[in-house]
Design an enzyme around this catalytic site. Structure first.
Site, mmCIF file in Angstrom:
data_model
loop_
_atom_site.group_PDB
_atom_site.id
_atom_site.type_symbol
_atom_site.label_atom_id
_atom_site.label_comp_id
_atom_site.label_asym_id
_atom_site.label_seq_id
_atom_site.Cartn_x
_atom_site.Cartn_y
_atom_site.Cartn_z
ATOM 1 N N ASN A 1 -15.996 26.868 2.310
ATOM 2 C CA ASN A 1 -15.224 25.633 2.494
ATOM 3 C C ASN A 1 -15.552 24.705 1.330
ATOM 4 O OD1 ASN A 1 -13.705 23.538 3.588
ATOM 5 N ND2 ASN A 1 -15.349 22.840 4.916
ATOM 6 N N CYS B 1 -8.719 22.881 0.714
ATOM 7 C CA CYS B 1 -7.893 21.674 0.693
ATOM 8 C C CYS B 1 -7.018 21.641 -0.552
ATOM 9 C CB CYS B 1 -8.767 20.426 0.769
ATOM 10 S SG CYS B 1 -9.933 20.253 -0.597
ATOM 11 N N CYS C 1 -4.710 -1.287 9.322
ATOM 12 C CA CYS C 1 -4.031 -0.047 8.922
ATOM 13 C C CYS C 1 -3.816 0.863 10.126
ATOM 14 C CB CYS C 1 -4.861 0.679 7.864
ATOM 15 S SG CYS C 1 -4.270 2.355 7.482
ATOM 16 N N CYS D 1 0.853 -1.190 0.000
ATOM 17 C CA CYS D 1 0.000 0.000 0.000
ATOM 18 C C CYS D 1 0.884 1.234 0.000
ATOM 19 C CB CYS D 1 -0.911 0.014 1.229
ATOM 20 S SG CYS D 1 -1.916 1.516 1.375
#
Length: 378
Positions: free
Chosen positions: A310, A337, A87, A11
């Site tokens: 946002n 972002c 994970c 991964c």
């Protein structure tokens, strides 16, 4: 940070895992500063660091294999499943729940969907953990056929894992790369997950968006509240308001706050929080953010003192940016972002200068981040 999956090459989702964390932060800060260099940022505040382990509050697990031996994780480059139920990026509650959910897949005979043959039912398991340790689990299915079996075995699962507060089925019948469908069937009495953040109880319904790093989300709303207090707006519009994190954080006596969100499910969540908190000065409407700002929807008033945006990674776009430029709004809180689209939007708003900017490491071990910018009218 240690990850056996990364070390073995199974991964690479955390692509920066091999880079020392201090260097990761420095690289992100440098990249954002370069993207915004032409916009005369007044003050660059130091980046907000995240923990590297146990921070992701949502797991999006592709389900492959068989009902007897399911794989929960991702697909490798050739389409085979890679099991990531351990994970280390996920919160502890998610890591504890995933093996139990894998056993439930077997018990309920939920055949994983096979991309090649287009057979099987279970496409994804979506698991979210609240700050209180409660969980929301969503089974994304091709059809409604397995729902009766899930209902049959669900009581035993809830006894085994009492922290499962919300369990639902999402129906996604289409054979394409779309994570979930429009129809949601809630199987528990509780329909929303309570997300307690710094004195604010947000409600997260199955199809609502929430930031994936709880600690960074808490800091993001705290910063917004502090910066808004300095400019003391009487009126606020929170465009792209989601479940109401910014709008509810900015609620104050003698302040009117309106939240606009395209998702009716998220508006329902936000209204529930508003009612429980007893905030009469806050209201939410389902609608398009740009259409509301341009006065194309009912309920539109004069431009506010402060606008919060946002948006998704594509940014607010030229139409809303042009309106902000011409509106006379004195301050904008822009949570982004993607600093590349933030910079592009700022090009369309030369009259609004970034007075201060701060990076929050919402996504450690990757190139991604969240940036909060306070824009002020020049």
């Amino acid at each position: 940070m240690l990850c056996t999956h990364f070390d073995a090459g199974r991964c690479r989702s955390c692509a920066w895992l091999g880079t020392p964390y201090a260097a990761q932060l420095a690289d992100k800060q440098r990249a954002v500063e370069e993207l915004l260099a032409r916009h005369r940022v007044g003050t660059w505040l130091p980046p907000v660091a995240s923990a590297q382990l146990g921070v992701r509050n949502k797991a999006k697990m592709v389900v492959t294999g068989t009902a007897d031996d399911p794989t929960l994780g991702i697909l490798d480059p050739v389409g085979a499943g890679v099991d990531l139920r351990d994970c280390p990026l996920h919160t502890p509650g998610i890591r504890a729940a995933l093996p139990v959910l894998a056993a439930f897949v077997t018990r309920a005979r939920l055949a994983p969907y096979d991309l090649a043959t287009r057979r099987g039912e279970l496409k994804y398991l979506l698991v979210t953990e609240s700050p209180d340790g409660e969980l929301m689990v969503r089974f994304v299915l091709r059809s409604q056929e397995p729902v009766a079996r899930i209902r049959k075995h669900l009581p035993a699962l809830l006894v085994e894992r009492p922290e499962l507060a919300v369990v639902s089925v999402n129906l996604q019948p289409e054979h394409k790369a779309v994570l979930e469908g429009e129809r949601e069937i809630v199987l528990t009495d509780q329909e929303s997950l309570r997300m307690r953040l710094d004195g604010l109880d947000l409600h997260l319904r199955p199809q609502s968006f929430f930031q994936t790093n709880t600690a960074m989300a808490t800091e993001l709303y705290r910063l917004a509240r502090a910066w808004a207090a300095e400019v003391a707006p009487r009126t606020v519009w929170d465009l792209y308001s989601g479940v109401g994190g910014f709008a509810l954080s900015l609620a104050a006596p003698d302040r009117d706050v309106v939240g606009i969100e395209i998702s009716a499910e998220a508006v329902t969540s936000a209204e529930q929080t508003r009612a429980e908190a007893g905030l009469p000065g806050v209201r939410f409407e389902a609608g398009d953010a740009t259409a509301y700002a341009l006065g194309q929807t009912p309920g539109h008033g004069s431009p506010p003192d402060l606008v919060v945006v946002n948006p998704p990674r594509r940014g607010i776009g030229p139409e809303l940016a042009r309106w902000l430029e011409s509106s006379g709004v004195r301050h904008v809180l822009y949570s982004s972002c993607n600093a590349a689209t933030l910079a592009r939007d700022l090009d369309t708003m030369p009259g609004l200068r970034p007075a201060r900017v701060r990076l929050l490491d919402m996504f450690p071990n990757t190139a991604h981040y969240e940036v909060l910018a306070l824009l002020e009218r020049t």
